[in-house]
Design a protein around this motif. Structure first.
Motif, PDB file in Angstrom:
ATOM      1  N   MET A 144      43.086 -28.387  68.336  1.00 43.28           N
ATOM      2  CA  MET A 144      43.876 -29.082  67.359  1.00 43.28           C
ATOM      3  C   MET A 144      43.587 -30.574  67.407  1.00 43.28           C
ATOM      4  N   ALA A 145      43.165 -31.090  68.539  1.00 46.28           N
ATOM      5  CA  ALA A 145      42.912 -32.515  68.665  1.00 46.28           C
ATOM      6  C   ALA A 145      41.667 -32.958  67.909  1.00 46.28           C
ATOM      7  N   ASP A 146      40.725 -32.030  67.694  1.00 49.68           N
ATOM      8  CA  ASP A 146      39.493 -32.418  67.020  1.00 49.68           C
ATOM      9  C   ASP A 146      39.549 -32.167  65.520  1.00 49.68           C
ATOM     10  N   MET A 147      40.714 -31.855  64.968  1.00 48.56           N
ATOM     11  CA  MET A 147      40.853 -31.663  63.533  1.00 48.56           C
ATOM     12  C   MET A 147      40.977 -33.010  62.851  1.00 48.56           C
ATOM     13  N   GLN A 148      40.377 -33.118  61.675  1.00 50.88           N
ATOM     14  CA  GLN A 148      40.426 -34.359  60.928  1.00 50.88           C
ATOM     15  C   GLN A 148      41.312 -34.175  59.706  1.00 50.88           C
ATOM     16  N   ILE A 149      42.073 -35.185  59.376  1.00 53.76           N
ATOM     17  CA  ILE A 149      42.946 -35.152  58.206  1.00 53.76           C
ATOM     18  C   ILE A 149      42.218 -35.827  57.060  1.00 53.76           C
ATOM     19  N   VAL A 150      42.090 -35.102  55.945  1.00 55.86           N
ATOM     20  CA  VAL A 150      41.396 -35.620  54.770  1.00 55.86           C
ATOM     21  C   VAL A 150      42.397 -35.682  53.629  1.00 55.86           C
ATOM     22  N   LEU A 151      42.472 -36.821  52.953  1.00 56.46           N
ATOM     23  CA  LEU A 151      43.381 -36.969  51.823  1.00 56.46           C
ATOM     24  C   LEU A 151      42.955 -36.048  50.693  1.00 56.46           C
ATOM     25  N   SER A 152      43.924 -35.438  50.011  1.00 53.54           N
ATOM     26  CA  SER A 152      43.618 -34.411  49.015  1.00 53.54           C
ATOM     27  C   SER A 152      43.092 -34.978  47.702  1.00 53.54           C
ATOM     28  N   GLY A 153      43.306 -36.225  47.409  1.00 61.95           N
ATOM     29  CA  GLY A 153      42.888 -36.791  46.136  1.00 61.95           C
ATOM     30  C   GLY A 153      41.434 -37.238  46.112  1.00 61.95           C
ATOM     31  N   ARG A 154      40.791 -37.298  47.243  1.00 59.59           N
ATOM     32  CA  ARG A 154      39.432 -37.830  47.305  1.00 59.59           C
ATOM     33  C   ARG A 154      38.399 -36.729  47.206  1.00 59.59           C
ATOM     34  N   LYS A 155      37.254 -37.080  46.686  1.00 55.65           N
ATOM     35  CA  LYS A 155      36.139 -36.153  46.648  1.00 55.65           C
ATOM     36  C   LYS A 155      35.434 -36.229  47.998  1.00 55.65           C
ATOM     37  N   ILE A 156      35.260 -35.100  48.630  1.00 53.01           N
ATOM     38  CA  ILE A 156      34.694 -35.061  49.972  1.00 53.01           C
ATOM     39  C   ILE A 156      33.190 -34.863  49.857  1.00 53.01           C
ATOM     40  N   GLU A 157      32.442 -35.773  50.457  1.00 52.84           N
ATOM     41  CA  GLU A 157      30.990 -35.679  50.457  1.00 52.84           C
ATOM     42  C   GLU A 157      30.461 -35.853  51.865  1.00 52.84           C
ATOM     43  N   ALA A 158      29.334 -35.233  52.117  1.00 53.94           N
ATOM     44  CA  ALA A 158      28.688 -35.409  53.409  1.00 53.94           C
ATOM     45  C   ALA A 158      28.087 -36.810  53.477  1.00 53.94           C
ATOM     46  N   GLN A 159      28.032 -37.364  54.657  1.00 49.64           N
ATOM     47  CA  GLN A 159      27.501 -38.707  54.836  1.00 49.64           C
ATOM     48  C   GLN A 159      26.580 -38.730  56.044  1.00 49.64           C
ATOM     49  N   TYR A 160      25.716 -39.736  56.065  1.00 48.45           N
ATOM     50  CA  TYR A 160      24.848 -39.970  57.206  1.00 48.45           C
ATOM     51  C   TYR A 160      25.496 -41.026  58.098  1.00 48.45           C
ATOM     52  N   VAL A 161      25.448 -40.783  59.409  1.00 51.76           N
ATOM     53  CA  VAL A 161      25.899 -41.763  60.389  1.00 51.76           C
ATOM     54  C   VAL A 161      24.710 -42.028  61.302  1.00 51.76           C
ATOM     55  N   GLU A 162      24.242 -43.267  61.307  1.00 52.92           N
ATOM     56  CA  GLU A 162      23.096 -43.637  62.137  1.00 52.92           C
ATOM     57  C   GLU A 162      23.579 -44.514  63.273  1.00 52.92           C
ATOM     58  N   MET A 163      23.126 -44.181  64.489  1.00 45.70           N
ATOM     59  CA  MET A 163      23.553 -44.916  65.671  1.00 45.70           C
ATOM     60  C   MET A 163      22.357 -45.269  66.536  1.00 45.70           C
ATOM     61  N   LYS A 164      22.460 -46.407  67.201  1.00 48.82           N
ATOM     62  CA  LYS A 164      21.468 -46.810  68.192  1.00 48.82           C
ATOM     63  C   LYS A 164      22.026 -46.410  69.547  1.00 48.82           C
ATOM     64  N   VAL A 165      21.325 -45.489  70.218  1.00 45.55           N
ATOM     65  CA  VAL A 165      21.805 -44.924  71.476  1.00 45.55           C
ATOM     66  C   VAL A 165      20.704 -45.073  72.517  1.00 45.55           C
ATOM     67  N   PRO A 166      20.990 -45.640  73.682  1.00 48.93           N
ATOM     68  CA  PRO A 166      19.960 -45.721  74.722  1.00 48.93           C
ATOM     69  C   PRO A 166      19.662 -44.338  75.286  1.00 48.93           C
ATOM     70  N   LEU A 167      18.426 -43.896  75.117  1.00 51.49           N
ATOM     71  CA  LEU A 167      17.983 -42.591  75.613  1.00 51.49           C
ATOM     72  C   LEU A 167      16.965 -42.818  76.720  1.00 51.49           C
ATOM     73  N   TYR A 168      17.261 -42.342  77.904  1.00 46.21           N
ATOM     74  CA  TYR A 168      16.407 -42.597  79.048  1.00 46.21           C
ATOM     75  C   TYR A 168      15.401 -41.480  79.308  1.00 46.21           C
ATOM     76  N   SER A 169      15.713 -40.274  78.860  1.00 49.62           N
ATOM     77  CA  SER A 169      14.804 -39.143  79.042  1.00 49.62           C
ATOM     78  C   SER A 169      15.030 -38.159  77.901  1.00 49.62           C
ATOM     79  N   TYR A 170      14.192 -37.130  77.855  1.00 50.45           N
ATOM     80  CA  TYR A 170      14.359 -36.140  76.792  1.00 50.45           C
ATOM     81  C   TYR A 170      15.578 -35.253  77.041  1.00 50.45           C
ATOM     82  N   GLY A 171      16.127 -35.290  78.226  1.00 57.12           N
ATOM     83  CA  GLY A 171      17.363 -34.564  78.505  1.00 57.12           C
ATOM     84  C   GLY A 171      18.574 -35.231  77.885  1.00 57.12           C
ATOM     85  N   CYS A 172      18.451 -36.516  77.600  1.00 56.53           N
ATOM     86  CA  CYS A 172      19.569 -37.244  76.988  1.00 56.53           C
ATOM     87  C   CYS A 172      19.867 -36.726  75.590  1.00 56.53           C
ATOM     88  N   ASP A 173      18.828 -36.336  74.853  1.00 57.13           N
ATOM     89  CA  ASP A 173      19.093 -35.845  73.497  1.00 57.13           C
ATOM     90  C   ASP A 173      19.858 -34.532  73.532  1.00 57.13           C
TER      91      ASP A 173
END
Length: 118
Positions: free
Chosen positions: A1-30
């Motif tokens: 229940m904690a990971d549920m997101q509340i979305v307002l009903s009046g808005r059009k829901i679209e998928a989005q891209y989220v790009e982040m800079k993450v320090p990766l030290y090895s291929y195990g990090c991914d």
């Protein structure tokens, strides 16, 4: 229940891209990053670019929730475009203030009774 997101009903829901800079030290990090993001609902794909140190998430999700999930594994993660809200010194969340107060009390406790180990 904690990971549920509340979305307002009046808005059009679209998928989005989220790009982040993450320090990766090895291929195990991914694998760690993908596993951390697999717990969030609404994520369709996760792409990790080891050469650019970049993680791209596509789905119906909140940017802040995605960044918080990645920061559990890599503390220095941030948004790729640098569009991050940096809180002012007076805007510290209550949980950090409570943790700091507990740390201060524990530190003073050690000064009073140096022979007792906790």
């Amino acid at each position: 229940m904690a990971d549920m997101q509340i979305v307002l009903s009046g808005r059009k829901i679209e998928a989005q891209y989220v790009e982040m800079k993450v320090p990766l030290y090895s291929y195990g990090c991914d694998k760690k990053i993908k596993k951390a993001l697999s717990n969030l609902k609404g994520i369709h794909s996760v792409q990790v670019d080891y050469q650019q140190q970049k993680v791209t998430v596509w789905g119906i999700c909140n940017r802040e929730d995605v960044l918080a999930a990645v920061r559990k594994k890599r503390r220095a993660a941030r948004f790729w475009d640098g569009d991050e809200h940096v809180p002012a010194p007076g805007d510290a969340p209550k949980q950090y203030l409570a943790a700091f107060t507990a740390y201060r009390l524990r530190k003073s406790w050690k000064k009073l009774f140096p022979l007792i180990r906790l």
